[in-house]
Design an enzyme around this catalytic site. Structure first.
Site, mmCIF file in Angstrom:
data_model
loop_
_atom_site.group_PDB
_atom_site.id
_atom_site.type_symbol
_atom_site.label_atom_id
_atom_site.label_comp_id
_atom_site.label_asym_id
_atom_site.label_seq_id
_atom_site.Cartn_x
_atom_site.Cartn_y
_atom_site.Cartn_z
ATOM 1 N NE ARG A 1 -3.111 2.917 1.914
ATOM 2 C CZ ARG A 1 -4.372 2.795 2.295
ATOM 3 N NH1 ARG A 1 -4.792 1.651 2.812
ATOM 4 N NH2 ARG A 1 -5.199 3.804 2.161
ATOM 5 C CB ALA B 1 -10.221 8.909 6.532
ATOM 6 C CG LEU C 1 -11.682 7.660 0.289
ATOM 7 C CD1 LEU C 1 -11.609 9.137 0.655
ATOM 8 C CD2 LEU C 1 -10.555 7.306 -0.662
ATOM 9 C CG ASP C 2 -8.136 2.444 4.002
ATOM 10 O OD1 ASP C 2 -7.468 1.455 3.667
ATOM 11 O OD2 ASP C 2 -7.658 3.592 4.040
ATOM 12 C CB SER C 3 -8.908 4.244 9.022
ATOM 13 O OG SER C 3 -8.062 3.129 8.927
#
Lengths: 324, 177
Positions: free
Chosen positions: A171, B137, B132-134
């Protein structure tokens, strides 16, 4: 995993996929749903954590997805369908189905997956809402979910708060790692990251720290603002021990909203499938508050699952590499 | 000189007796003098930004954040398998729309993969609409801090889960630039 390329290249047409084997249709209610699968081993102590994960990309059979959809409560179904696009909707359905089916199995299938009700604690952490005190005492289960677009995991424990967080190993962040760390992490964590010169290694270390910190916050159940990332440090020590230290000021500051931060939590970090990092955090109830090497590690067992159809125990195989 | 003096006096009188029936400052003057709440002199230098401008700027920040070139940021993949008459025409049509990129065509003009980037609209929810993930964010909040020039405290940042909430928060914050 398919490589996703941005180039337009003439590629030979893949052979048409052979039709997938027809899913074994499960029985209609309760235990018969899992008739063809052995029960999971029971959680024998508060130190044991069982993790069940799904790979959404492997689950494309419409009738199977409908079966999972049918397990959801009306409001869960509504939420899932309100998500934007098929992929997010599928992820939402699978994530609820995973929680329900897994919990059901840990009640020996005495509670039907559809029967579970959930509530949120005052900070928004989901918990089981048991119908009766008897049930709650019989199965004092705690759970926590985490998902990425490519893997959804559910962790289960007996009688001890748990938090898990999953992140894709590769990621990439939009912002530079150190700027992110400076804004959100503690000075000692920034220093640790700054010492890593190889950008790839630095990015991986950031992701590992991120998942560990997220897992702690989720285990605590007080939300991001209840346990700000810059108020506690997590350290991956040389002997593979994971250590949490709360900023000293916080412990003494009795009117701060963070006076709930505590250090009696235990961590585990693993690499799943060569593609994801997973951090697990549970409350440590051991008598000795001295976090020396004497404390036994978490009893972690991990399965890859396709609910109702297939379980594969992956802990102890190549698919799981314990980092600590 | 006399004119200037009386002008000044008139202003002083206005400031001194805001509720005097005979003197009703215009709304604009009132706001300029006292603001919507009692402001420190430092805060008085800022003013509240216009909501539609804030919305536009926030949408731009989030769109920039959805980098399509980074595979790990691509939140949607809609696999399509079907023949397309003219791949070049399709490609240029789709490429015009910044929301979409073609990944590849197989033989026989079969569209193999289509990346779809969800549209960032004023009512978009970070998780449910934009995927969107944490971690995303948190990066968005940082990007908003840079765009608007002030630090967003963690307990407020926690609540920002959609464009609308971000707009309401920033538009009501006097330090936003």
């Amino acid at each position: 995993m398919r490589q996703r390329l941005l180039l337009c290249r003439a590629m030979p047409l893949p052979p048409p996929p052979s039709p997938p084997p027809a899913p074994r249709t499960p029985g209609v209610v309760g235990g018969r749903l899992f008739a063809s699968l052995p029960s999971p081993p029971p959680l024998q102590s508060r130190r044991e954590v069982h993790i069940w994960y799904i790979l959404p990309d492997e689950l494309n059979d419409a009738s199977q997805l409908k079966m999972y959809m049918d397990l959801l409560s009306p409001s869960e179904r509504k939420t899932a369908l309100s998500m934007n696009g098929e992929k997010l909707q599928k992820g939402a359905v699978l994530s609820r189905a995973l929680v329900r089916t897994t919990l059901s199995r840990y009640t020996d299938c005495k509670v039907d997956p559809r029967s579970f009700e959930f509530k949120k604690n005052k900070f928004g952490k989901p918990e089981i809402l048991w119908q009766s005190d008897d049930s709650r005492m019989q199965w004092p289960l705690h759970f926590n979910i985490s998902h990425t677009s490519s893997l959804i995991a559910c962790g289960i424990t007996m009688d001890t708060p748990i938090g898990i967080d999953i992140e894709e190993k590769k990621r990439k962040t939009a912002k530079n790692i150190l700027s992110l760390a400076r804004r959100y992490f503690t000075p000692s964590e920034v220093d640790h990251l700054a010492k890593i010169t190889n950008p790839d290694a630095q990015q991986k270390e950031f992701i590992k720290l991120w998942t560990l910190k997220e897992a702690y916050v989720k285990a605590l159940g007080r939300g991001f603002s209840g346990a700000p990332f810059n108020k506690f440090s997590i350290m991956l020590a040389a002997n593979n021990r994971i250590q949490i230290t709360v900023a000293p000021k916080v412990l003494k500051d009795s009117d701060s909203s963070c006076d709930c931060l505590s250090e009696n939590w235990q961590f585990a970090l693993a690499e799943l499938n060569n593609s994801h990092y997973m951090a697990v955090c549970i409350e440590d109830d051991s008598r000795s508050s001295d976090s020396g090497n004497g404390r036994p590690p978490l009893g972690l067992q991990i399965w890859k699952t396709i609910p109702f159809l297939e379980d594969t125990l992956v802990s102890g195989t190549e698919a799981v590499k314990l980092i600590s | 000189m006399a004119a200037a003096r009386s002008l000044v006096l008139r202003h002083l009188r206005l400031a001194a007796s805001p509720s005097a029936a005979s003197v009703r400052p215009t709304a604009a003057l009132q706001e300029a003098l006292w603001g919507r709440r009692w402001m420190s002199s430092e805060e008085a230098k800022g003013s509240f930004l216009d909501k539609s401008e804030v919305t536009e700027r926030i949408i731009k920040v989030v769109k920039n954040f959805q980098k399509i070139d980074d595979p790990s940021k691509m939140t949607m993949l809609v696999p399509l398998h079907g023949a397309v008459e003219d791949p070049n025409e399709m490609r240029s049509k789709l490429l015009d729309d910044s929301e979409v990129r073609i990944i590849s065509f197989g033989n026989a003009n079969v569209l193999k993969d289509l990346w779809w980037k969800p549209a960032v609209t004023p009512d978009a929810h970070f998780k449910n609409d934009l995927g969107l993930d944490s971690l995303d964010a948190v990066e968005v909040v940082m990007a908003l801090e840079e765009e608007f020039g002030f630090e967003i405290p963690d307990n407020e940042a926690d609540r920002i889960d959609s464009i609308k909430v971000a707009v309401d928060f920033i538009a009501s914050h006097p330090q936003a630039k």
